[in-house]
Design an enzyme around this catalytic site. Structure first.
Site, PDB file in Angstrom:
ATOM      1  N   CYS A   1     -25.774  -5.152  -8.622  1.00 37.79           N
ATOM      2  CA  CYS A   1     -26.987  -5.404  -7.835  1.00 37.79           C
ATOM      3  C   CYS A   1     -26.674  -5.823  -6.412  1.00 37.79           C
ATOM      4  O   CYS A   1     -26.882  -6.990  -6.021  1.00 37.79           O
ATOM      5  CB  CYS A   1     -27.821  -6.464  -8.539  1.00 37.79           C
ATOM      6  SG  CYS A   1     -28.134  -5.986 -10.233  1.00 37.79           S
TER       7      CYS A   1
ATOM      8  N   ARG B   1       0.801  -1.224   0.000  1.00 40.96           N
ATOM      9  CA  ARG B   1       0.000   0.000   0.000  1.00 40.96           C
ATOM     10  C   ARG B   1       0.838   1.282   0.000  1.00 40.96           C
ATOM     11  O   ARG B   1       0.563   2.209  -0.767  1.00 40.96           O
ATOM     12  CB  ARG B   1      -0.898  -0.013   1.246  1.00 40.96           C
ATOM     13  CG  ARG B   1      -1.958   1.070   1.254  1.00 40.96           C
ATOM     14  CD  ARG B   1      -2.683   1.100   2.596  1.00 40.96           C
ATOM     15  NE  ARG B   1      -3.132  -0.210   3.011  1.00 40.96           N
ATOM     16  CZ  ARG B   1      -4.265  -0.776   2.634  1.00 40.96           C
ATOM     17  NH1 ARG B   1      -5.080  -0.134   1.834  1.00 40.96           N
ATOM     18  NH2 ARG B   1      -4.586  -1.981   3.069  1.00 40.96           N
TER      19      ARG B   1
HETATM   20  C1  LIG Z   1      -0.520  -8.096   2.246  1.00 38.04           C
HETATM   21  C2  LIG Z   1       0.817  -8.378   2.789  1.00 38.04           C
HETATM   22  C3  LIG Z   1       1.812  -7.404   2.771  1.00 38.04           C
HETATM   23  C4  LIG Z   1       1.594  -5.994   2.271  1.00 38.04           C
HETATM   24  O1  LIG Z   1       0.833  -5.220   3.141  1.00 38.04           O
HETATM   25  P1  LIG Z   1       0.637  -3.642   2.886  1.00 38.04           P
HETATM   26  O2  LIG Z   1      -0.288  -3.217   3.960  1.00 38.04           O
HETATM   27  O3  LIG Z   1       0.041  -3.468   1.539  1.00 38.04           O
HETATM   28  O4  LIG Z   1       1.972  -2.999   3.001  1.00 38.04           O
HETATM   29  C5  LIG Z   1       3.068  -7.766   3.242  1.00 38.04           C
HETATM   30  N1  LIG Z   1       3.328  -8.996   3.726  1.00 38.04           N
HETATM   31  C6  LIG Z   1       2.380  -9.963   3.756  1.00 38.04           C
HETATM   32  C7  LIG Z   1       2.728 -11.296   4.278  1.00 38.04           C
HETATM   33  C8  LIG Z   1       1.098  -9.687   3.305  1.00 38.04           C
HETATM   34  O5  LIG Z   1       0.157 -10.636   3.356  1.00 38.04           O
END
Ligand SMILES: *Cc1c(COP(=O)(O)O)cnc(C)c1O
Length: 404
Positions: free
Chosen positions: A338, A271
């Site tokens: 929907c 993110r």
């Molecule tokens: C989803 C995930 C991430 C990334 O998380 P962000 O919040 O997008 O930074 C990193 N490590 C693992 C194991 C994840 O499942």
């Protein structure tokens, strides 16, 4: 992204030009923003020289992964598909880590064949399966073990992963037992201690707790680790006025930790790298007025952007053409699917809107396109990359003939 003479621009391209050229709904990314995010992340942790593995599940577009590779980052993947995509983008297997609670034999086999850096295992059964496969292939496999540190990351319940009631990782007790059991293994080397406590974390304090737990378990485990994988989870500012994640404090904390433990740090951000690089451009199909509300019916829907329906998450919406008139009614921005949850935003008062005009849904680069589906047999949106004055398709709009 900015307004010039009331028209929305992304870098030096007018958003209206993008929708005219490529249609809607379209995910529209800014390359400059992506490059800046990567630089900022790398700069924040420069003094500890970590391996940064981009979380491919947040965005698996090939062109974006190629940019990740150009920036010398690795990849954190959670399926064979994501691993293949990361490799296709040219990311070295030596920079790939594989996470997830339910990796199938075939996926593990693929990871072993490709000699990726680490398989981060999440259960004892999985480690036995990796050992079985390693023995068959007469090879040694490097693994990490994911600890569930039992910490509440204080984020949305549905994206918290580090509490004991969550399915991820192993408890401290199970972790230490496994370490003992596999100490003499000829096929498995435990090289890494990994954690990931959740997503969209804006407060650094849960990370303080996490680091403390890691510190303790390393002392208890009487084992030498090459890597400590701290996962991702750093949050972004979806809504004005919310907390900004404090990278400085996190870095200081890790530096202290490294004074005691000589390991290489791995990060798995998703993110924080990609979320704020994109908007979802959409056309208003109809506007329906009721006594209480205006329903702004968009051609983007929950199948294109699932986060509001799935987590109740907030995404700001802005018009492509600003006029300085305001309508004070409640505006519900909804899609054509929907389901009542097919709603992006409800706001009181909005820039005056007309049917056939366009809006941009903000901060959709992470878990936007990657979470999209064909629900209601709707074809998936296209993805466009803006670079300075140019715009190019980085994923073609799906054709109905591909799904019917
Ligand atoms: C989803 C995930 C991430 C990334 O998380 P962000 O919040 O997008 O930074 C990193 N490590 C693992 C194991 C994840 O499942």
């Amino acid at each position: 992204m900015y307004f010039k003479k009331n028209r929305l621009f992304i870098e030096r391209v007018e958003a209206l030009k993008v929708v005219k050229k490529f249609g809607t709904p379209t995910y529209c990314y800014s390359l400059e923003k992506l490059q800046n995010n990567i630089k900022n992340f790398q700069r924040s942790f420069k003094s500890i020289n970590p391996l940064i593995c981009f979380s491919v599940k947040s965005n698996s577009n090939l062109q974006i992964l190629k940019e990740i590779k150009r920036s010398n980052m690795g990849a954190d993947v959670v399926s064979k598909g994501e691993m293949m995509q990361a490799l296709k983008a040219g990311i070295s297997p030596k920079k790939i880590v594989f996470s997830g609670v339910g990796k199938k034999s075939e996926e593990l086999k693929f990871a072993i064949e490709k000699k990726i850096l680490l398989i981060n295992a999440e259960s004892e059964s999985e480690i036995y399966e990796i050992e079985r496969l390693a023995k068959l292939k007469k090879t040694i496999v490097d693994i990490g073990i994911r600890l569930n540190p039992n910490i509440d990351a204080k984020t949305l319940k549905k994206i918290s992963t580090g509490r004991s009631e969550d399915k991820f990782g192993l408890t401290e007790k199970a972790f230490l037992n496994i370490l003992k059991n596999f100490k003499g293994s000829n096929y498995i080397k435990v090289k890494c201690l990994s954690v990931h406590i959740g997503s969209q974390i804006t407060d650094y304090k849960p990370y303080v707790k996490m680091i403390n737990v890691l510190d303790k378990i390393i002392q208890k485990s009487n084992h030498f680790y090459d890597y400590v994988d701290l996962g991702g989870g750093m949050g972004i500012q979806y809504e004005k006025g919310t907390n900004l994640f404090n990278y400085k404090k996190y870095n200081v904390m890790i530096k202290k930790f490294l004074k005691k433990h000589n390991v290489k740090i791995i990060f798995e951000p998703g993110r924080s790298i990609i979320a704020n690089t994109a908007v979802l451009l959409s056309q208003i199909i109809y506007i329906k007025n009721t006594a209480k509300k205006k329903f702004i019916i968009l051609d983007a829907a929950m199948n294109d952007l699932m986060r509001p329906a799935l987590y109740g998450s907030y995404h700001n919406i802005i018009p492509l053409l600003k006029n300085n008139k305001k309508n004070n009614k409640i505006h519900d921005f909804v899609g054509p699917v929907c389901e009542t949850t097919d709603k992006f935003l409800s706001v009181k008062g909005f820039n005056y809107l007309k049917e056939k005009e366009y809006v941009a849904i903000s901060d959709v680069g992470a878990y936007g396109m990657s979470l999209s589906s064909n629900y209601n047999l709707r074809p998936k949106a296209s993805e466009v990359m803006i670079e300075n004055k140019s715009s190019k398709v980085i994923l073609k709009r799906q054709k109905l003939t591909n799904i019917i």
